[in-house]
Design a protein around this motif. Structure first.
Motif, PDB file in Angstrom:
ATOM      1  N   SER A 180      62.654 102.669 -23.647  1.00  0.00           N
ATOM      2  CA  SER A 180      61.838 101.481 -23.402  1.00  0.00           C
ATOM      3  C   SER A 180      61.207 101.490 -22.021  1.00  0.00           C
ATOM      4  O   SER A 180      60.201 100.819 -21.786  1.00  0.00           O
ATOM      5  CB  SER A 180      62.687 100.219 -23.577  1.00  0.00           C
ATOM      6  OG  SER A 180      63.901 100.317 -22.864  1.00  0.00           O
ATOM      7  N   SER A 181      61.776 102.277 -21.099  1.00  0.00           N
ATOM      8  CA  SER A 181      61.197 102.381 -19.754  1.00  0.00           C
ATOM      9  C   SER A 181      60.238 103.552 -19.622  1.00  0.00           C
ATOM     10  O   SER A 181      59.738 103.837 -18.534  1.00  0.00           O
ATOM     11  CB  SER A 181      62.312 102.508 -18.708  1.00  0.00           C
ATOM     12  OG  SER A 181      63.120 103.641 -18.972  1.00  0.00           O
ATOM     13  N   GLY A 182      59.982 104.258 -20.724  1.00  0.00           N
ATOM     14  CA  GLY A 182      59.014 105.348 -20.708  1.00  0.00           C
ATOM     15  C   GLY A 182      59.577 106.715 -20.400  1.00  0.00           C
ATOM     16  O   GLY A 182      58.834 107.690 -20.303  1.00  0.00           O
ATOM     17  N   VAL A 183      60.897 106.822 -20.256  1.00  0.00           N
ATOM     18  CA  VAL A 183      61.522 108.115 -19.978  1.00  0.00           C
ATOM     19  C   VAL A 183      61.585 108.932 -21.264  1.00  0.00           C
ATOM     20  O   VAL A 183      62.026 108.439 -22.303  1.00  0.00           O
ATOM     21  CB  VAL A 183      62.936 107.936 -19.404  1.00  0.00           C
ATOM     22  CG1 VAL A 183      63.605 109.285 -19.186  1.00  0.00           C
ATOM     23  CG2 VAL A 183      62.889 107.153 -18.106  1.00  0.00           C
ATOM     24  N   ARG A 184      61.153 110.179 -21.185  1.00  0.00           N
ATOM     25  CA  ARG A 184      61.099 111.019 -22.383  1.00  0.00           C
ATOM     26  C   ARG A 184      62.492 111.476 -22.788  1.00  0.00           C
ATOM     27  O   ARG A 184      63.301 111.860 -21.933  1.00  0.00           O
ATOM     28  CB  ARG A 184      60.201 112.221 -22.130  1.00  0.00           C
ATOM     29  CG  ARG A 184      59.945 113.048 -23.372  1.00  0.00           C
ATOM     30  CD  ARG A 184      58.723 113.909 -23.211  1.00  0.00           C
ATOM     31  NE  ARG A 184      58.428 114.614 -24.459  1.00  0.00           N
ATOM     32  CZ  ARG A 184      57.225 114.863 -24.899  1.00  0.00           C
ATOM     33  NH1 ARG A 184      56.183 114.444 -24.206  1.00  0.00           N
ATOM     34  NH2 ARG A 184      57.035 115.518 -26.017  1.00  0.00           N
ATOM     35  N   LEU A 185      62.760 111.432 -24.082  1.00  0.00           N
ATOM     36  CA  LEU A 185      64.031 111.903 -24.615  1.00  0.00           C
ATOM     37  C   LEU A 185      63.951 113.409 -24.855  1.00  0.00           C
ATOM     38  O   LEU A 185      63.045 113.886 -25.536  1.00  0.00           O
ATOM     39  CB  LEU A 185      64.360 111.194 -25.926  1.00  0.00           C
ATOM     40  CG  LEU A 185      64.610 109.687 -25.855  1.00  0.00           C
ATOM     41  CD1 LEU A 185      64.763 109.114 -27.261  1.00  0.00           C
ATOM     42  CD2 LEU A 185      65.844 109.386 -25.030  1.00  0.00           C
ATOM     43  N   ALA A 186      64.910 114.157 -24.295  1.00  0.00           N
ATOM     44  CA  ALA A 186      64.946 115.603 -24.469  1.00  0.00           C
ATOM     45  C   ALA A 186      66.385 116.077 -24.278  1.00  0.00           C
ATOM     46  O   ALA A 186      66.757 116.560 -23.207  1.00  0.00           O
ATOM     47  CB  ALA A 186      64.017 116.301 -23.472  1.00  0.00           C
ATOM     48  N   PRO A 187      67.236 115.908 -25.291  1.00  0.00           N
ATOM     49  CA  PRO A 187      68.644 116.263 -25.148  1.00  0.00           C
ATOM     50  C   PRO A 187      68.836 117.755 -24.916  1.00  0.00           C
ATOM     51  O   PRO A 187      68.151 118.578 -25.527  1.00  0.00           O
ATOM     52  CB  PRO A 187      69.255 115.823 -26.478  1.00  0.00           C
ATOM     53  CG  PRO A 187      68.117 115.832 -27.439  1.00  0.00           C
ATOM     54  CD  PRO A 187      66.922 115.423 -26.646  1.00  0.00           C
ATOM     55  N   SER A 188      69.755 118.089 -24.036  1.00  0.00           N
ATOM     56  CA  SER A 188      70.052 119.488 -23.753  1.00  0.00           C
ATOM     57  C   SER A 188      71.082 120.023 -24.740  1.00  0.00           C
ATOM     58  O   SER A 188      71.765 119.259 -25.420  1.00  0.00           O
ATOM     59  CB  SER A 188      70.581 119.630 -22.323  1.00  0.00           C
ATOM     60  OG  SER A 188      71.758 118.859 -22.153  1.00  0.00           O
ATOM     61  N   TYR A 189      71.191 121.342 -24.795  1.00  0.00           N
ATOM     62  CA  TYR A 189      72.161 121.976 -25.693  1.00  0.00           C
ATOM     63  C   TYR A 189      73.503 122.111 -24.997  1.00  0.00           C
ATOM     64  O   TYR A 189      73.583 122.497 -23.833  1.00  0.00           O
ATOM     65  CB  TYR A 189      71.657 123.358 -26.114  1.00  0.00           C
ATOM     66  CG  TYR A 189      72.692 124.183 -26.840  1.00  0.00           C
ATOM     67  CD1 TYR A 189      73.045 123.857 -28.155  1.00  0.00           C
ATOM     68  CD2 TYR A 189      73.314 125.261 -26.230  1.00  0.00           C
ATOM     69  CE1 TYR A 189      73.996 124.599 -28.834  1.00  0.00           C
ATOM     70  CE2 TYR A 189      74.264 126.016 -26.908  1.00  0.00           C
ATOM     71  CZ  TYR A 189      74.611 125.673 -28.207  1.00  0.00           C
ATOM     72  OH  TYR A 189      75.549 126.401 -28.879  1.00  0.00           O
ATOM     73  N   SER A 190      74.557 121.765 -25.699  1.00  0.00           N
ATOM     74  CA  SER A 190      75.898 121.958 -25.174  1.00  0.00           C
ATOM     75  C   SER A 190      76.797 122.444 -26.296  1.00  0.00           C
ATOM     76  O   SER A 190      76.580 122.135 -27.464  1.00  0.00           O
ATOM     77  CB  SER A 190      76.452 120.652 -24.583  1.00  0.00           C
ATOM     78  OG  SER A 190      76.554 119.656 -25.589  1.00  0.00           O
ATOM     79  N   SER A 191      77.802 123.212 -25.940  1.00  0.00           N
ATOM     80  CA  SER A 191      78.717 123.776 -26.921  1.00  0.00           C
ATOM     81  C   SER A 191      80.146 123.547 -26.465  1.00  0.00           C
ATOM     82  O   SER A 191      80.454 123.669 -25.280  1.00  0.00           O
ATOM     83  CB  SER A 191      78.450 125.278 -27.093  1.00  0.00           C
ATOM     84  OG  SER A 191      79.375 125.848 -28.001  1.00  0.00           O
TER      85      SER A 191
END
Length: 266
Positions: free
Chosen positions: A137-148
Motif C-alpha cells: 500500500s506504500s508503493g514498495v515492490r514485492l520481490a521475495p528472495s529465495y531461501s532453503s
C-alpha cells in the motif's frame, strides 16, 4: 481501460470493506450454514459484499461482477469481469480467529489483469497489475528472495469446498506434504496465503481444485511478485475465471524452489 484508476477504485473499496469487517468483529457476528459441505456465511460477508458491489458498479456500470455470495451481477459474456471475495476466511471469523482478508480481481477476457488483497487486522493492502509488478500500500515492490531450509519448506494448502475427504489424490498430496514440509499451513483463507507467499513469509502453496472467486487475485499478486505457478504435473498454469475445478490445481513457489517442490509431489 485505465488500470491505474481501476486499482484505485478496488483498493479503496477493499479497504472500506475491511474497515466494516474490523468493526463488525468487535460485536456479535450472525452466522448460518451455507451449502452442504460444512461451509458458513456471516452477516459480515453480506455487508462487505454489498459495499464492494456498490463501489465497483458505480465506477464501472458496464462491467460484470462475480461475487462470492451473490454470484453473477450484470450481463454474462462481457470482456471485463470483476471477482469479489468479501471475506476470505469466513470460517475463521466464525470461531473468532482474526485471520481473514478482502479480495478483488479484474479480469479481461477471462484473464486476471488486476488483483487486490487487503488485510483489515494489519491494515495492509497488496495489489498487482499484470506486467507491472506487485506492490504494498506504500508503493514498495514485492520481490521475495529465495531461501532453503534443511528441515523442509513452509507450505500452505488450499482445496475447494467440493472436494471429498476420501478423494485419493487429495489424501496422497496431503500425506506427501505433511511428511516432507517443515510446516503445512491450512489457513482457511487462500488469499491470505497468497499474500504471505508474495511477501516471502512462506515458501510455497499447493492447491487442489481451488475455488474460482479468490484464485485470480492471489495468483496474479504472487506471479507479479516473481512467484512461479505450475499445474501439479509441471505444466503451464493460468488462473482464468472459466474452466473446471480440475483446472484449478497448482503448485506455486519461488522459481528456484519450484523444481524441488514438483519433484517431491511426483
Amino acid at each position: 481501460m485505465d488500470l491505474d484508476h481501476a486499482r484505485t477504485v478496488a483498493v479503496e473499496a477493499a479497504e472500506a470493506a475491511g474497515a466494516l469487517l474490523l468493526e463488525g468483529m468487535r460485536g456479535t457476528v450472525g452466522i448460518r450454514a451455507k451449502g452442504v459441505a460444512g461451509d458458513v456465511v456471516t452477516d459480515l460477508d453480506l455487508a462487505s459484499e454489498k459495499l464492494l458491489l456498490e463501489r465497483i458498479l458505480t465506477a464501472f456500470p458496464s462491467h460484470s461482477v462475480i461475487a462470492e455470495e451473490s454470484g453473477l451481477v450484470g450481463a454474462a459474456g462481457g470482456r471485463w469481469t470483476w471477482l469479489v471475495d468479501p471475506l476470505d476466511g469466513t470460517n475463521n471469523v466464525a470461531i473468532g480467529l482474526p485471520a481473514y482478508v478482502v479480495g478483488v480481481a479484474l479480469c479481461h477476457d477471462g484473464r486476471p489483469v488486476l488483483g487486490v488483497v487487503h488485510e483489515p487486522v494489519s491494515a495492509q493492502t497488496w495489489s498487482a497489475i499484470r506486467g507491472r509488478g506487485a506492490v504494498t500500500s506504500s508503493g514498495v515492490r514485492l520481490a521475495p528472495s529465495y531461501s532453503s531450509s534443511p528441515h523442509g519448506p513452509v507450505l500452505a494448502w488450499t482445496q475447494g469446498y467440493g472436494v471429498r475427504r476420501d478423494d485419493a489424490t487429495l489424501r496422497g498430496l496431503r500425506a506427501t506434504l505433511e511428511l516432507n514440509a517443515r510446516r503445512l499451513l491450512q489457513l482457511w483463507a487462500p488469499l491470505l496465503s497468497w499474500a504471505m507467499l508474495a511477501r516471502g513469509d512462506i515458501d510455497g502453496i499447493v492447491g487442489y481444485r481451488a475455488e474460482a472467486v479468490d484464485l485470480p487475485a492471489g495468483a496474479l499478486l504472487a506471479r507479479e511478485a516473481g512467484i512461479e505457478i505450475r499445474t501439479l504435473d509441471g505444466g503451464p498454469f493460468e488462473a482464468c475465471i472459466d474452466g473446471s475445478p480440475e483446472d484449478r490445481s497448482f503448485v506455486a513457489a519461488h522459481p528456484r524452489a519450484l523444481p524441488g517442490l514438483l519433484s517431491l509431489l511426483h
